[in-house]
Design a protein around this motif. Sequence first.
Motif, short mmCIF file in Angstrom:
data_model
loop_
_atom_site.label_atom_id
_atom_site.label_comp_id
_atom_site.label_asym_id
_atom_site.label_seq_id
_atom_site.Cartn_x
_atom_site.Cartn_y
_atom_site.Cartn_z
N ILE A 64 10.32 -39.33 22.26
CA ILE A 64 9.98 -38.98 20.88
C ILE A 64 8.85 -37.95 20.85
N ALA A 65 7.88 -38.11 21.76
CA ALA A 65 6.79 -37.12 21.83
C ALA A 65 7.35 -35.74 22.17
N ASN A 66 8.30 -35.67 23.08
CA ASN A 66 8.91 -34.39 23.44
C ASN A 66 9.68 -33.81 22.26
N MET A 67 10.34 -34.69 21.51
CA MET A 67 11.05 -34.22 20.31
C MET A 67 10.08 -33.63 19.30
N LEU A 68 8.93 -34.30 19.09
CA LEU A 68 7.94 -33.79 18.14
C LEU A 68 7.38 -32.44 18.59
N ARG A 69 7.21 -32.26 19.89
CA ARG A 69 6.70 -30.99 20.40
C ARG A 69 7.66 -29.84 20.15
N SER A 70 8.93 -30.15 19.93
CA SER A 70 9.92 -29.10 19.69
C SER A 70 9.81 -28.52 18.28
N PHE A 71 9.07 -29.20 17.38
CA PHE A 71 8.89 -28.68 16.03
C PHE A 71 7.81 -27.60 16.02
N THR A 72 7.77 -26.81 14.96
CA THR A 72 6.73 -25.79 14.82
C THR A 72 5.41 -26.46 14.45
N PRO A 73 4.29 -25.79 14.70
CA PRO A 73 3.00 -26.36 14.31
C PRO A 73 2.94 -26.74 12.84
N GLN A 74 3.54 -25.92 11.97
CA GLN A 74 3.52 -26.24 10.54
C GLN A 74 4.33 -27.50 10.25
N GLU A 75 5.49 -27.63 10.92
CA GLU A 75 6.31 -28.82 10.71
C GLU A 75 5.58 -30.08 11.17
N ARG A 76 4.90 -29.99 12.32
CA ARG A 76 4.13 -31.15 12.78
C ARG A 76 2.98 -31.46 11.84
N HIS A 77 2.35 -30.42 11.30
CA HIS A 77 1.25 -30.63 10.35
C HIS A 77 1.75 -31.36 9.11
N ASP A 78 2.95 -30.99 8.66
CA ASP A 78 3.51 -31.63 7.46
C ASP A 78 3.86 -33.10 7.69
N MET A 79 3.98 -33.51 8.96
CA MET A 79 4.30 -34.90 9.27
C MET A 79 3.07 -35.81 9.28
N ILE A 80 1.89 -35.24 9.25
CA ILE A 80 0.67 -36.04 9.34
C ILE A 80 0.48 -36.84 8.05
N ALA A 81 0.32 -38.15 8.21
CA ALA A 81 0.14 -39.03 7.06
C ALA A 81 -1.32 -39.06 6.62
N ASP A 82 -1.59 -39.82 5.56
CA ASP A 82 -2.95 -39.91 5.02
C ASP A 82 -3.95 -40.46 6.04
N ASP A 83 -3.45 -41.26 6.98
CA ASP A 83 -4.36 -41.83 7.98
C ASP A 83 -4.60 -40.87 9.16
N GLY A 84 -4.03 -39.65 9.05
CA GLY A 84 -4.25 -38.67 10.09
C GLY A 84 -3.34 -38.78 11.29
N MET A 85 -2.36 -39.66 11.20
CA MET A 85 -1.46 -39.89 12.33
C MET A 85 -0.03 -39.45 11.99
N ILE A 86 0.77 -39.26 13.02
CA ILE A 86 2.21 -38.98 12.87
C ILE A 86 2.97 -40.22 13.33
N SER A 87 3.80 -40.74 12.46
CA SER A 87 4.57 -41.93 12.83
C SER A 87 6.06 -41.62 12.77
N VAL A 88 6.80 -42.18 13.72
CA VAL A 88 8.26 -41.99 13.81
C VAL A 88 8.90 -43.35 14.03
N THR A 89 9.93 -43.65 13.23
CA THR A 89 10.67 -44.91 13.37
C THR A 89 12.08 -44.61 13.83
N CYS A 90 12.51 -45.23 14.92
CA CYS A 90 13.85 -45.02 15.45
C CYS A 90 14.88 -45.62 14.50
#
Length: 329
Positions: A286-312
Motif C-alpha cells: 500500500i505504501a508503494n501504491m501511495l508513492r505512485s500518486f503525485t505529490p498533490q494527490e498525496r497531499h489531498d489524502m491527508i486527513a485532519d489528524d495529519g495522517m493518510i489512512s487506507v482501508t483495504c
Amino acid sequence: MNENSPMSRPVSDAASDDRALPYAVMPLDVRGRVVRLGPALDDLLRNHAYPPEVSRAVGEAAALTVLLGTALKFDGRFQLQTRTDGVIDLLVVDFDAPDRIRAFARFDADKLAAARADNAATPAGLLGRGHLAFTIDRGPSTQRYQGVVVLDGQGLEAAAHQYFLQSEQIPTLVRLAVGEIVGAQESHWRAGGLIVQFLPDSPERRRMPDLDPGDAPEGAAQPEPMSEDDAWLEAKALAGSVEDVELVDPDLSSERLLYRLFNERGVTVYEPQVVRHACRCSRDSIANMLRSFTPQERHDMIADDGMISVTCEFCGTRRVFEPAEVEAE
C-alpha cells in the motif's frame, strides 16, 4: 468409486470444508471438481457484514471462482468481476493459486430495499444487467487472458455456461448453491459448487452447437441442428440431478456426493485442494501504491489528524501512514 488408481485416494465419509475435490468419470469421458466452502467463506463475509442477500451473491461468486481457479496449473491469479446496473454494481473475487481467495461487493442499500419489496433480491436479481469478466493473470511478464460474458439477469450459473460455450468450446455444466445455517448466537454461511466437463480424446466428439445467430438477415443460411454426444447427455443428466441442499450439506462428504451422482458409471477422486481466505494486501504494497500518486494527490489524502489512512476493500484492514513515509523516492 475407484480407490485403486495410483492417482486416487481412499473414499472419505467425513465432510471436509474449504476444499476443491477433482474427479473423473472415465466411462463418460468427463472430469470436474466439487467445491465446499465453510469457514473460509464465513471469514470472507465477516469482514464486510453484508446483508444476507448480498452475502448469498458473494457466496455464489466465491464458489464459482474456486471451481474455475483451482484448475490453474501454475502460480497465478484467477479473477471474477461483475460490473452491472444492479443492486450489486461491482463484485470482485480473486483466487491466488494454489489456495487463497478474497472478495468484496459494492451495493446500493436503497436499491436493495426496493428489490426486497419486489421479491427480486435473488443473486441473479441483485446483479442485474452488465457484464461478467473472467481474468487469468500468469504474472507480470506474461499477457493476461480475459473472457467477457454479458449479464442480462441470468445469474452466474447460466453466465458460466455461456462463457464455456463461446470462449472455451468445452461442453460444461456448472451448479452453484449457497446456504445459511442460523444458530442461536450466530449464523454460518456455506457454499458449494460442481463442475463437469466433457473431455473425450476425439475433438469431433467435443463439438458444441453454434451460437444463436441472433437477427440474421432474411434468407441467410441457418446452422444445421447438431446432436450432442450420448456420453455427454448422460453425464449432464446425472450431474444435473444434484440438489442445492446436497451441495451445502455439512454432513455429506464430497466423495459421497459424487458416488450418489455417478455410482452406476464409477467415479475416481483425486487429492483435494485446500482453500483459505487470505488477502494479499500489506503495509509495504500500500505504501508503494501511495508513492505512485503525485505529490498533490498525496497531499489531498491527508486527513485532519495529519495522517493518510487506507482501508483495504477486500479485508477491511485500515493502515495509517505519516505523509513522509510515502513520499516518492
